[in-house]
Write a protein that holds these residues in place. Structure first.
Motif, PDB file in Angstrom:
ATOM      1  N   GLU A  30      12.351  10.211  41.957  1.00 12.56           N
ATOM      2  CA  GLU A  30      13.328   9.860  42.993  1.00 12.56           C
ATOM      3  C   GLU A  30      13.286   8.376  43.325  1.00 12.56           C
ATOM      4  N   GLY A  31      12.170   7.716  42.969  1.00 14.12           N
ATOM      5  CA  GLY A  31      12.022   6.296  43.256  1.00 14.12           C
ATOM      6  C   GLY A  31      11.109   5.640  42.244  1.00 14.12           C
ATOM      7  N   ALA A  32      10.703   4.412  42.544  1.00 21.46           N
ATOM      8  CA  ALA A  32       9.824   3.604  41.697  1.00 21.46           C
ATOM      9  C   ALA A  32      10.557   3.156  40.430  1.00 21.46           C
ATOM     10  N   ILE A  33       9.829   2.592  39.500  1.00 23.25           N
ATOM     11  CA  ILE A  33      10.449   1.975  38.311  1.00 23.25           C
ATOM     12  C   ILE A  33       9.985   2.668  37.037  1.00 23.25           C
ATOM     13  N   TYR A  34       9.841   4.011  37.149  1.00 23.98           N
ATOM     14  CA  TYR A  34       9.400   4.815  36.013  1.00 23.98           C
ATOM     15  C   TYR A  34      10.223   6.090  35.959  1.00 23.98           C
ATOM     16  N   LEU A  35      10.243   6.699  34.787  1.00 26.52           N
ATOM     17  CA  LEU A  35      10.751   8.054  34.620  1.00 26.52           C
ATOM     18  C   LEU A  35       9.572   8.931  34.207  1.00 26.52           C
ATOM     19  N   TRP A  36       9.427  10.063  34.886  1.00 21.90           N
ATOM     20  CA  TRP A  36       8.315  10.986  34.660  1.00 21.90           C
ATOM     21  C   TRP A  36       8.870  12.127  33.805  1.00 21.90           C
ATOM     22  N   ALA A  37       8.528  12.110  32.523  1.00 22.61           N
ATOM     23  CA  ALA A  37       9.217  12.930  31.535  1.00 22.61           C
ATOM     24  C   ALA A  37       8.281  13.925  30.856  1.00 22.61           C
ATOM     25  N   THR A  38       8.834  15.083  30.495  1.00 25.56           N
ATOM     26  CA  THR A  38       8.047  16.105  29.796  1.00 25.56           C
ATOM     27  C   THR A  38       8.921  16.870  28.806  1.00 25.56           C
ATOM     28  N   ARG A  39       8.290  17.296  27.723  1.00 27.74           N
ATOM     29  CA  ARG A  39       8.905  18.259  26.797  1.00 27.74           C
ATOM     30  C   ARG A  39       8.075  19.536  26.778  1.00 27.74           C
ATOM     31  N   ASP A  40       7.297  19.731  27.832  1.00 26.45           N
ATOM     32  CA  ASP A  40       6.429  20.908  27.948  1.00 26.45           C
ATOM     33  C   ASP A  40       5.465  21.014  26.773  1.00 26.45           C
ATOM     34  N   GLU A  41       4.905  19.858  26.412  1.00 25.22           N
ATOM     35  CA  GLU A  41       3.922  19.799  25.343  1.00 25.22           C
ATOM     36  C   GLU A  41       2.817  18.841  25.772  1.00 25.22           C
ATOM     37  N   ASP A  42       1.731  18.819  25.011  1.00 28.00           N
ATOM     38  CA  ASP A  42       0.669  17.864  25.298  1.00 28.00           C
ATOM     39  C   ASP A  42       1.239  16.443  25.326  1.00 28.00           C
ATOM     40  N   CYS A  43       0.812  15.668  26.308  1.00 29.77           N
ATOM     41  CA  CYS A  43       1.392  14.337  26.483  1.00 29.77           C
ATOM     42  C   CYS A  43       1.241  13.462  25.243  1.00 29.77           C
ATOM     43  N   HIS A  44       0.169  13.641  24.485  1.00 31.25           N
ATOM     44  CA  HIS A  44      -0.028  12.797  23.314  1.00 31.25           C
ATOM     45  C   HIS A  44       0.920  13.163  22.174  1.00 31.25           C
ATOM     46  N   ALA A  45       1.383  14.399  22.155  1.00 29.68           N
ATOM     47  CA  ALA A  45       2.413  14.764  21.188  1.00 29.68           C
ATOM     48  C   ALA A  45       3.714  14.033  21.526  1.00 29.68           C
ATOM     49  N   SER A  46       4.018  13.923  22.811  1.00 30.74           N
ATOM     50  CA  SER A  46       5.216  13.186  23.231  1.00 30.74           C
ATOM     51  C   SER A  46       5.061  11.694  22.942  1.00 30.74           C
ATOM     52  N   VAL A  47       3.857  11.165  23.203  1.00 26.99           N
ATOM     53  CA  VAL A  47       3.597   9.749  22.904  1.00 26.99           C
ATOM     54  C   VAL A  47       3.819   9.483  21.418  1.00 26.99           C
ATOM     55  N   ASP A  48       3.299  10.355  20.567  1.00 28.24           N
ATOM     56  CA  ASP A  48       3.438  10.171  19.120  1.00 28.24           C
ATOM     57  C   ASP A  48       4.897  10.278  18.684  1.00 28.24           C
ATOM     58  N   TYR A  49       5.605  11.258  19.236  1.00 28.32           N
ATOM     59  CA  TYR A  49       7.029  11.443  18.896  1.00 28.32           C
ATOM     60  C   TYR A  49       7.820  10.180  19.208  1.00 28.32           C
ATOM     61  N   LEU A  50       7.598   9.599  20.377  1.00 29.90           N
ATOM     62  CA  LEU A  50       8.329   8.399  20.768  1.00 29.90           C
ATOM     63  C   LEU A  50       7.845   7.171  20.001  1.00 29.90           C
ATOM     64  N   ALA A  51       6.550   7.112  19.732  1.00 24.70           N
ATOM     65  CA  ALA A  51       6.007   5.959  19.002  1.00 24.70           C
ATOM     66  C   ALA A  51       6.590   5.855  17.604  1.00 24.70           C
ATOM     67  N   ARG A  52       6.884   6.994  16.995  1.00 22.49           N
ATOM     68  CA  ARG A  52       7.485   6.956  15.659  1.00 22.49           C
ATOM     69  C   ARG A  52       8.862   6.302  15.677  1.00 22.49           C
ATOM     70  N   MET A  53       9.485   6.248  16.844  1.00 22.71           N
ATOM     71  CA  MET A  53      10.763   5.546  16.999  1.00 22.71           C
ATOM     72  C   MET A  53      10.568   4.136  17.543  1.00 22.71           C
ATOM     73  N   GLY A  54       9.306   3.721  17.674  1.00 24.02           N
ATOM     74  CA  GLY A  54       9.042   2.395  18.205  1.00 24.02           C
ATOM     75  C   GLY A  54       9.192   2.307  19.710  1.00 24.02           C
ATOM     76  N   ILE A  55       9.068   3.433  20.392  1.00 28.86           N
ATOM     77  CA  ILE A  55       9.183   3.479  21.854  1.00 28.86           C
ATOM     78  C   ILE A  55       7.801   3.771  22.428  1.00 28.86           C
ATOM     79  N   LEU A  56       7.285   2.876  23.237  1.00 30.04           N
ATOM     80  CA  LEU A  56       5.938   2.998  23.776  1.00 30.04           C
ATOM     81  C   LEU A  56       5.977   3.487  25.213  1.00 30.04           C
ATOM     82  N   VAL A  57       5.233   4.564  25.483  1.00 31.50           N
ATOM     83  CA  VAL A  57       5.142   5.134  26.833  1.00 31.50           C
ATOM     84  C   VAL A  57       3.670   5.417  27.134  1.00 31.50           C
ATOM     85  N   ALA A  58       3.384   5.710  28.387  1.00 34.14           N
ATOM     86  CA  ALA A  58       2.002   5.969  28.800  1.00 34.14           C
ATOM     87  C   ALA A  58       1.747   7.479  28.846  1.00 34.14           C
ATOM     88  N   PRO A  59       0.636   7.943  28.269  1.00 36.03           N
ATOM     89  CA  PRO A  59       0.318   9.377  28.333  1.00 36.03           C
ATOM     90  C   PRO A  59      -0.050   9.795  29.745  1.00 36.03           C
TER      91      PRO A  59
END
Length: 318
Positions: free
Chosen positions: A258-287
């Motif tokens: 609702e605020g701040a400068i982040y989006l808190w996102a999930t695909r209902d999977e382990d956070c590192h799987a999401s990190v890896d999925y995005l990293a393969r597209m060159g998109i860096l996020v925090a686990p």
């Protein structure tokens, strides 16, 4: 930059308490923007960026192994780090009613929150104020993202509607890093209970925690101006409007935020799987697990890249 230049000839030690002009600028900002209309200059104190204060507050308060520090379950790691530096016990909790008979020395709350973007409404804020006062705890409210409310309006614990017109047992922490794009200057302040602020000042004088005079002058200018804050808001809001639907179209669900400068996102999977999925597209996020055990299925996506990089990320997600 002009303020820094005007104050460049500052070879003497700066005031730990801040110049009279800076303390008045903090009072005026808190009154004008956050409704803390009975805050005096002696209830304010500049800090060397608020991460410094968060990390050292338990130590500056003289806390130790017999003291408990409470912090949010999904939180900026420095709350816990600060407790560990001081040797305190630490407990993650988002609800004072879960704490039972515990009597923490220090309680941290964060709204809008890093990493989740959650904004606490008036009801929860009042409850935290009432509970901490009844239990003899100091309540420190990290309000560094306060200028960035998107789906709800942030409130301060120093507003009289929240604290019944008294600042005892309360601290509000503010940063110019986000609202004024000033992270490299290390400029922030704490305000609230004048007796606690006086104790912090007494220790900080001897610890050499001095905000350089040129930075103090820059803070005076920026705290007195709101136009640049609206420009910052516009930048983040525009990036949010581009990135959020792109993440959702890629299968992510956005929670809180609702605020701040982040989006808190999930695909209902382990956070590192999401990190890896995005990293393969060159998109860096925090686990999410960087922010606590309760956050292992989320990632934090920052809106701090340039407009061009955010647009590129959205294109890659599509």
């Amino acid at each position: 930059m002009r303020a820094l230049s005007r104050a460049a000839d500052s070879p003497g030690y700066p005031f730990t308490a801040g110049t009279a002009a800076l303390r008045q600028a903090i009072v005026s900002y808190r009154t004008r923007r956050w409704g803390a209309d009975d805050l005096g200059p002696d209830a304010t104190l500049p800090v060397i960026g608020t991460k410094e204060l968060v990390a050292w507050l338990p130590t500056l308060l003289g806390l130790g192994p017999d003291d408990l520090v409470v912090y949010p379950t999904m939180a900026y790691p420095t709350y816990l780090v600060g407790a560990r530096i001081a040797g305190c016990r630490a407990l993650a909790s988002d609800d004072p009613d879960e704490l039972g008979d515990a009597r923490p020395a220090l309680v941290w709350i964060n709204s809008p929150a890093n990493p989740t973007g959650r904004i606490l409404g008036a009801g929860p804020l009042k409850h935290w104020v009432k509970w901490t006062r009844e239990h003899g705890s100091l309540l420190a409210s990290d309000e560094c993202y306060g200028e960035f409310g998107w789906e709800a309006e942030p409130m301060s614990v120093l507003h009289p509607s929240i604290n019944e017109g008294a600042h005892d047992g309360l601290l509000a922490v503010h940063s110019l890093s986000k609202r004024s794009n000033l992270a490299g200057y290390r400029a922030g302040f704490v305000a609230g209970d004048r007796y606690v602020v006086a104790d912090l000042l007494a220790v900080r004088k001897h610890a050499g925690m001095l905000v350089p005079r040129p930075v103090q002058e820059a803070m005076v200018e920026l705290l007195g101006d709101h136009d640049h804050v609206e420009l910052q808001r516009g930048r983040y809001l525009g990036r949010r409007a581009v990135l959020r639907p792109a993440l959702e179209a890629a299968g992510f669900r956005i929670e809180h935020s609702e605020g701040a400068i982040y989006l808190w996102a999930t695909r209902d999977e382990d956070c590192h799987a999401s990190v890896d999925y995005l990293a393969r597209m060159g998109i860096l996020v925090a686990p999410g697990d960087f922010y606590g055990a309760a956050a292992t299925r989320h990632v934090r996506v920052a809106l701090t890249a340039t407009d061009e990089r955010v647009a590129a990320a959205a294109q890659r997600l599509s």
